[in-house]
Design a protein around this motif. Structure first.
Motif, PDB file in Angstrom:
ATOM      1  N   SER A 124       0.831  -1.203   0.000  1.00 31.50           N
ATOM      2  CA  SER A 124       0.000   0.000   0.000  1.00 31.50           C
ATOM      3  C   SER A 124       0.866   1.254   0.000  1.00 31.50           C
ATOM      4  O   SER A 124       0.568   2.228  -0.711  1.00 31.50           O
ATOM      5  CB  SER A 124      -0.932  -0.004   1.213  1.00 31.50           C
ATOM      6  OG  SER A 124      -1.809  -1.123   1.191  1.00 31.50           O
ATOM      7  N   ASP A 128       1.061   4.261  -2.871  1.00 30.37           N
ATOM      8  CA  ASP A 128       0.989   5.700  -2.602  1.00 30.37           C
ATOM      9  C   ASP A 128       2.146   6.448  -3.252  1.00 30.37           C
ATOM     10  O   ASP A 128       1.960   7.504  -3.870  1.00 30.37           O
ATOM     11  CB  ASP A 128       1.003   5.945  -1.093  1.00 30.37           C
ATOM     12  CG  ASP A 128      -0.390   6.173  -0.534  1.00 30.37           C
ATOM     13  OD1 ASP A 128      -1.302   6.482  -1.317  1.00 30.37           O
ATOM     14  OD2 ASP A 128      -0.559   6.052   0.688  1.00 30.37           O
ATOM     15  N   LEU A 300     -12.759   2.275  -2.335  1.00 28.94           N
ATOM     16  CA  LEU A 300     -11.662   2.964  -1.640  1.00 28.94           C
ATOM     17  C   LEU A 300     -12.045   4.342  -1.114  1.00 28.94           C
ATOM     18  O   LEU A 300     -11.457   4.804  -0.113  1.00 28.94           O
ATOM     19  CB  LEU A 300     -10.454   3.086  -2.569  1.00 28.94           C
ATOM     20  CG  LEU A 300      -9.884   1.763  -3.099  1.00 28.94           C
ATOM     21  CD1 LEU A 300      -8.685   2.011  -4.005  1.00 28.94           C
ATOM     22  CD2 LEU A 300      -9.509   0.830  -1.952  1.00 28.94           C
ATOM     23  N   THR A 304      -6.027   4.601  -0.034  1.00 30.05           N
ATOM     24  CA  THR A 304      -5.185   3.599  -0.690  1.00 30.05           C
ATOM     25  C   THR A 304      -5.722   2.199  -0.406  1.00 30.05           C
ATOM     26  O   THR A 304      -6.181   1.920   0.712  1.00 30.05           O
ATOM     27  CB  THR A 304      -3.736   3.712  -0.172  1.00 30.05           C
ATOM     28  OG1 THR A 304      -3.282   5.042  -0.414  1.00 30.05           O
ATOM     29  CG2 THR A 304      -2.820   2.729  -0.872  1.00 30.05           C
ATOM     30  N   ALA A 305      -5.646   1.323  -1.398  1.00 26.92           N
ATOM     31  CA  ALA A 305      -6.131  -0.050  -1.208  1.00 26.92           C
ATOM     32  C   ALA A 305      -5.287  -0.793  -0.180  1.00 26.92           C
ATOM     33  O   ALA A 305      -4.071  -0.574  -0.052  1.00 26.92           O
ATOM     34  CB  ALA A 305      -6.103  -0.799  -2.538  1.00 26.92           C
ATOM     35  N   THR A 306      -5.933  -1.680   0.548  1.00 26.87           N
ATOM     36  CA  THR A 306      -5.272  -2.526   1.542  1.00 26.87           C
ATOM     37  C   THR A 306      -5.671  -3.975   1.312  1.00 26.87           C
ATOM     38  O   THR A 306      -6.536  -4.279   0.487  1.00 26.87           O
ATOM     39  CB  THR A 306      -5.676  -2.121   2.970  1.00 26.87           C
ATOM     40  OG1 THR A 306      -7.072  -2.427   3.157  1.00 26.87           O
ATOM     41  CG2 THR A 306      -5.448  -0.639   3.222  1.00 26.87           C
ATOM     42  N   GLU A 307      -5.067  -4.859   2.073  1.00 25.82           N
ATOM     43  CA  GLU A 307      -5.381  -6.285   1.935  1.00 25.82           C
ATOM     44  C   GLU A 307      -6.846  -6.571   2.226  1.00 25.82           C
ATOM     45  O   GLU A 307      -7.461  -7.441   1.584  1.00 25.82           O
ATOM     46  CB  GLU A 307      -4.480  -7.088   2.880  1.00 25.82           C
ATOM     47  CG  GLU A 307      -4.571  -8.598   2.729  1.00 25.82           C
ATOM     48  CD  GLU A 307      -5.667  -9.230   3.578  1.00 25.82           C
ATOM     49  OE1 GLU A 307      -6.118 -10.339   3.237  1.00 25.82           O
ATOM     50  OE2 GLU A 307      -6.056  -8.595   4.586  1.00 25.82           O
ATOM     51  N   ILE A 412      -3.673  -4.452  -5.199  1.00 25.18           N
ATOM     52  CA  ILE A 412      -3.543  -3.248  -4.369  1.00 25.18           C
ATOM     53  C   ILE A 412      -3.030  -2.071  -5.193  1.00 25.18           C
ATOM     54  O   ILE A 412      -3.580  -0.956  -5.139  1.00 25.18           O
ATOM     55  CB  ILE A 412      -2.615  -3.527  -3.168  1.00 25.18           C
ATOM     56  CG1 ILE A 412      -3.331  -4.380  -2.122  1.00 25.18           C
ATOM     57  CG2 ILE A 412      -2.121  -2.219  -2.532  1.00 25.18           C
ATOM     58  CD1 ILE A 412      -2.451  -4.851  -0.972  1.00 25.18           C
ATOM     59  N   THR A 416      -5.467   1.164  -6.600  1.00 20.67           N
ATOM     60  CA  THR A 416      -5.131   2.500  -6.098  1.00 20.67           C
ATOM     61  C   THR A 416      -4.875   3.460  -7.255  1.00 20.67           C
ATOM     62  O   THR A 416      -5.376   4.597  -7.263  1.00 20.67           O
ATOM     63  CB  THR A 416      -3.900   2.425  -5.184  1.00 20.67           C
ATOM     64  OG1 THR A 416      -4.159   1.518  -4.099  1.00 20.67           O
ATOM     65  CG2 THR A 416      -3.559   3.795  -4.612  1.00 20.67           C
TER      66      THR A 416
END
Length: 452
Positions: A124, A128, A300, A304-307, A412, A416
């Protein structure tokens, strides 16, 4: 619109004539995909002779036999080992038999769901940083493949050698690129089946960079101190703690180094390729890109995308799956038969080369509907795909150990980026697929960048 009227993403024109050894060698060094005969898209097996007999398999049942049921009879080919050993020694990717089995058992817990999920924050953070760099290109074109190489190398180096100041990441990166560009090519000696002890000139040229890379890795391993309680262990920590439950054997320094370098070489290159091709395909098909962006933005909401988001991003995952079908990074696998056998009613004799041209398998007219088209819905939940007709990570006992890591990272980062930017093709700069060691977009993936 009829399938014949569709525009297709870049594809390699396969061989329609009969080639000799030297013509085949020239093509193999330029682009290994070009040695695949066009007829391979229309039948389950193609055989020939080039130095020694070879067979290309596009039949899922025969492939299942080679990769799973008859695994011991089909070790990786000498050509494959000759190309890979200078970089990754006798790691589990190259090793055979008992030496492979104990390493695989020792390393398997490293890539458990829990351990891979624990590494997601690093992915992640890389997503970013990637977005911050892409932001600098808004309003103009950028090479998104180069950006994905940077992003995935940040991930693999952070999850492999976290906190090690003595690890020169730039030197490692250059050594890997030099190795793939100049050494990981098929030699005439390989084609003619000459003994492995005869040096291949191209592979000798970059030995200095590889030796320096191995030396750096050895120093980091020997100086690694235990993590404090509560710290998330990285791949090196997990491998050092790993033990084969059957033999109780652990990896020594050289074994740790070879396997870590395997993860670095394979882990960042293949995921960067997947993401680069995926971004191109999203620019190629605006409808797919819009649907993916809508999904990513809905889930989202600007973050930011996460697990924990993975289960809610099914269409992003379908794009990754379809990208891996059209442009599999490991697009050509090779094995050597040890015993007499039969595949697709064709006799296989000891010493024959058995090739699995994944690029052709994934575009087989016998297995896929309109196979050259980009269609992520092939991988929707209600669709069934024969697991041995789709081999982006191989299959059987030797299926890629880092598969879940790679997919998690790709989803991920892609989710994002697509939630924040729009991409369109640059006229006259569509990438062309070229296979040396991996299936790369020749010239990069140049796309126009706009804010979403």
């Amino acid at each position: 619109m009829e399938a014949t009227d569709r525009e297709y993403p870049p594809r390699v024109e396969l061989v329609t004539g009969k080639w000799g050894v030297f013509q085949s060698l020239q093509a193999a060094r330029r682009n290994l995909i070009e040695i695949i005969p066009e007829i391979a898209l229309h039948q389950p097996i193609v055989s020939g002779k080039m130095g020694k007999p070879w067979h290309m398999l596009m039949d899922p049942d025969a492939i299942r036999h080679v990769l799973r049921d008859g695994l011991e009879n089909y070790p990786k080919s000498d050509v494959t080992k000759n190309i890979l050993r200078p970089a990754i020694g006798d790691s589990m990717f190259v090793a055979e038999g008992a030496h492979w089995r104990w390493q695989r058992r020792a390393a398997a817990p490293v890539f458990s769901h829990r351990n891979v999920a624990n590494l997601a924050p690093i992915m992640s953070a890389a997503a970013d940083r990637s977005c911050a760099r892409i932001e600098q290109h808004v309003g103009r074109a950028a090479d998104m493949y180069a950006e994905m190489v940077t992003s995935t190398f940040e991930v693999i180096s952070d999850v492999t050698f976290s906190g090690d100041e003595g690890f020169d990441r730039e030197a490692i990166h250059k050594a890997i690129d030099g190795y793939i560009d100049s050494t990981a090519k098929v030699s005439l000696f390989d084609v003619l089946g000459l003994p492995t002890w005869i040096p291949r000139p191209g592979r000798m040229m970059s030995s200095g960079g590889m030796k320096a890379m191995k030396s750096m890795a050895d120093k980091v391993i020997s100086s690694r101190a235990p993590k404090d309680d509560g710290d998330v262990p990285d791949l090196l920590d997990l491998l050092m703690a790993g033990e084969d439950p059957e033999t109780k054997r652990s990896m020594n320094t050289s074994e740790l180094r070879d396997n870590l370098l395997t993860f670095i070489v394979a882990g960042h290159e293949t995921t960067a390729l997947t993401l680069g091709w995926a971004l191109y395909l999203c620019a190629f098909d605006k409808g797919v890109q819009t649907r993916a962006r809508d999904e990513a933005q809905s889930v989202l909401q600007g973050r930011t995308a996460t697990e924990s988001d993975l289960a809610n991003l099914p269409y992003i995952r379908q794009i990754i799956d379809e990208t891996l079908r059209l442009y599999p990074p490991a697009a050509f696998l090779s094995r050597t038969a040890k015993k007499q056998d039969e595949l697709c009613d064709r006799p296989i004799t000891p010493g024959d080369t058995v090739m699995l041209p994944v690029y052709a398998l994934h575009r087989s007219r016998l297995l896929w509907d309109d196979p050259d088209a980009f269609d992520p819905d092939r991988f929707a939940k209600d669709k069934k795909v024969d697991r041995f007709a789709y081999l982006p990570f191989g299959d059987g006992p030797r299926v890629c150990i880092g598969m879940s890591f790679a997919v998690q990272e790709a989803v991920i980062i892609l989710a994002t980026i697509l939630s924040r930017f729009k991409f369109t093709r640059v006229e006259g700069k569509d990438p062309y697929p070229v296979l040396i060691l991996t299936l790369r977009p020749e010239g990069g993936v140049w796309l126009n960048v706009e804010k979403a």
